[in-house]
Structure formats: C-alpha cells, structure tokens
Design a protein around this motif. Structure first.
Motif, PDB file in Angstrom:
ATOM      1  N   GLY A  28       0.863  -1.168   0.000  1.00 58.63           N
ATOM      2  CA  GLY A  28       0.000   0.000   0.000  1.00 58.63           C
ATOM      3  C   GLY A  28       0.903   1.222   0.000  1.00 58.63           C
ATOM      4  O   GLY A  28       1.912   1.243   0.716  1.00 58.63           O
ATOM      5  N   ILE A  29       0.575   2.214  -0.806  1.00 59.02           N
ATOM      6  CA  ILE A  29       1.409   3.411  -0.933  1.00 59.02           C
ATOM      7  C   ILE A  29       0.529   4.640  -0.786  1.00 59.02           C
ATOM      8  O   ILE A  29      -0.532   4.732  -1.414  1.00 59.02           O
ATOM      9  CB  ILE A  29       2.126   3.436  -2.299  1.00 59.02           C
ATOM     10  N   VAL A  30       0.994   5.572   0.043  1.00 60.55           N
ATOM     11  CA  VAL A  30       0.312   6.846   0.211  1.00 60.55           C
ATOM     12  C   VAL A  30       1.345   7.951   0.043  1.00 60.55           C
ATOM     13  O   VAL A  30       2.426   7.897   0.640  1.00 60.55           O
ATOM     14  CB  VAL A  30      -0.368   6.958   1.591  1.00 60.55           C
ATOM     15  N   LEU A  40      -2.066  10.884  -3.360  1.00 65.08           N
ATOM     16  CA  LEU A  40      -2.297   9.622  -4.071  1.00 65.08           C
ATOM     17  C   LEU A  40      -2.249   8.456  -3.088  1.00 65.08           C
ATOM     18  O   LEU A  40      -1.404   8.430  -2.203  1.00 65.08           O
ATOM     19  CB  LEU A  40      -1.219   9.417  -5.144  1.00 65.08           C
ATOM     20  N   THR A  41      -3.171   7.524  -3.276  1.00 65.11           N
ATOM     21  CA  THR A  41      -3.160   6.268  -2.527  1.00 65.11           C
ATOM     22  C   THR A  41      -3.324   5.138  -3.530  1.00 65.11           C
ATOM     23  O   THR A  41      -4.256   5.169  -4.338  1.00 65.11           O
ATOM     24  CB  THR A  41      -4.315   6.209  -1.502  1.00 65.11           C
ATOM     25  N   LEU A  42      -2.430   4.171  -3.484  1.00 68.48           N
ATOM     26  CA  LEU A  42      -2.530   2.971  -4.316  1.00 68.48           C
ATOM     27  C   LEU A  42      -2.366   1.763  -3.409  1.00 68.48           C
ATOM     28  O   LEU A  42      -1.466   1.723  -2.575  1.00 68.48           O
ATOM     29  CB  LEU A  42      -1.437   2.935  -5.390  1.00 68.48           C
ATOM     30  N   ALA A 113       5.907  13.563   1.252  1.00 67.48           N
ATOM     31  CA  ALA A 113       6.475  12.292   1.720  1.00 67.48           C
ATOM     32  C   ALA A 113       5.697  11.139   1.110  1.00 67.48           C
ATOM     33  O   ALA A 113       4.533  11.282   0.726  1.00 67.48           O
ATOM     34  CB  ALA A 113       6.437  12.200   3.239  1.00 67.48           C
ATOM     35  N   VAL A 114       6.356  10.009   1.048  1.00 68.63           N
ATOM     36  CA  VAL A 114       5.711   8.773   0.616  1.00 68.63           C
ATOM     37  C   VAL A 114       5.795   7.783   1.773  1.00 68.63           C
ATOM     38  O   VAL A 114       6.807   7.726   2.473  1.00 68.63           O
ATOM     39  CB  VAL A 114       6.354   8.194  -0.675  1.00 68.63           C
ATOM     40  N   GLY A 115       4.723   7.053   1.981  1.00 65.37           N
ATOM     41  CA  GLY A 115       4.702   5.979   2.950  1.00 65.37           C
ATOM     42  C   GLY A 115       4.365   4.690   2.225  1.00 65.37           C
ATOM     43  O   GLY A 115       3.451   4.664   1.400  1.00 65.37           O
TER      44      GLY A 115
END
Length: 143
Positions: A28-30, A40-42, A113-115
């Motif tokens: 999962g990426i936010v 963006l959320t994928l 930032a990316v999580g």
C-alpha cells in the motif's frame, strides 16, 4: 515545484514495480504533500486491511515532524513520551518506522512524503526510495 499527480504516479508506480521485482508482499502506498494532504493512494490486491492506514501514518508522520521515518523511529526509542504525545496531537496519524520517506527537490525544499507498507519496514523503504529516484527527486529517510 509541487507534487503533481504525474510525479506521484511515477513514485507510486515505480515503488510498486520494485516490490514486484523483488518478490515482496502486496504493498500500500500513500503520498502526501508538504502540508500532509493526501495526493495519491494505491493499494495492491491482497494488501492487508490496515496497510494503507499504516502507509499514511508513515508519510504523514514524516511531514508532520519534518524528518524521515528512520529519525522518527529513533525518537520513538529515545523519547517515547514525545512520540506518544505527537500521536495524540496528530489523532493517531503517526507511524514512526522506516518506510516513510520525505520527498525533496534538488534544492532540498520539502515537497511531501511517501509511505509504503506491506512488507518489512526496510523493504518498504527500498520501494519508496526507488520511486523517489525515478521521479528525479531527493529522498530523506532520516538516516
């Protein structure tokens, strides 16, 4: 410069591709901007229920405190009461572990930032770093 949707897609798509190439668990990426707003959320098929929330906490925590996930993790170990207070102040939107990476432009200006969440925190971070590099931006893990 801001985080455009096109830039966010490069980061997220590359992060997902990196996870697949390395045989990682579903991710999962936010991605959030410098103010913590989700851009963006994928979420890959098979990603566990809370993984997108964890990814959001990684990204949001980084911009909220202004440091990468590794620095947040150190703070959590060294000053647990401080991180506990930040958790309350942020309404539990802070996940102080690797896999949250600040995104900076060439001049070092914070863009967001990316999580990433789904595999180990170290592997999540590898995917975040690959995505940021593919977008031609600088990553700040808090190392």
């Amino acid at each position: 410069m801001s985080l455009t949707l096109a830039t966010c897609r490069i980061i997220a798509d590359t992060a997902l591709a990196t996870g697949r190439e390395k045989g990682m668990k579903p991710l999962g990426i936010v991605i959030v901007d410098a103010r913590g707003s989700v851009r963006l959320t994928l979420v890959e098929d098979g990603n566990a229920l809370l993984r997108p929330d964890i990814a959001h906490g990684k990204a949001f925590g980084c911009v909220a405190v202004g440091v990468g996930g590794r620095a947040l993790e150190r703070m959590a170990k060294e000053r647990p009461h401080f991180i506990g207070a930040l958790g309350g102040l942020s309404r539990d939107r802070l996940t102080p572990v690797p896999g949250g990476v600040l995104i900076r432009n060439a001049e070092g200006v914070l863009l967001g930032a990316v999580g990433v969440s789904g595999d180990t925190s170290d592997n999540d971070e590898v995917c975040a770093l690959a995505g940021i590099a593919a977008a031609g931006l600088k990553a700040d893990t808090g190392e």
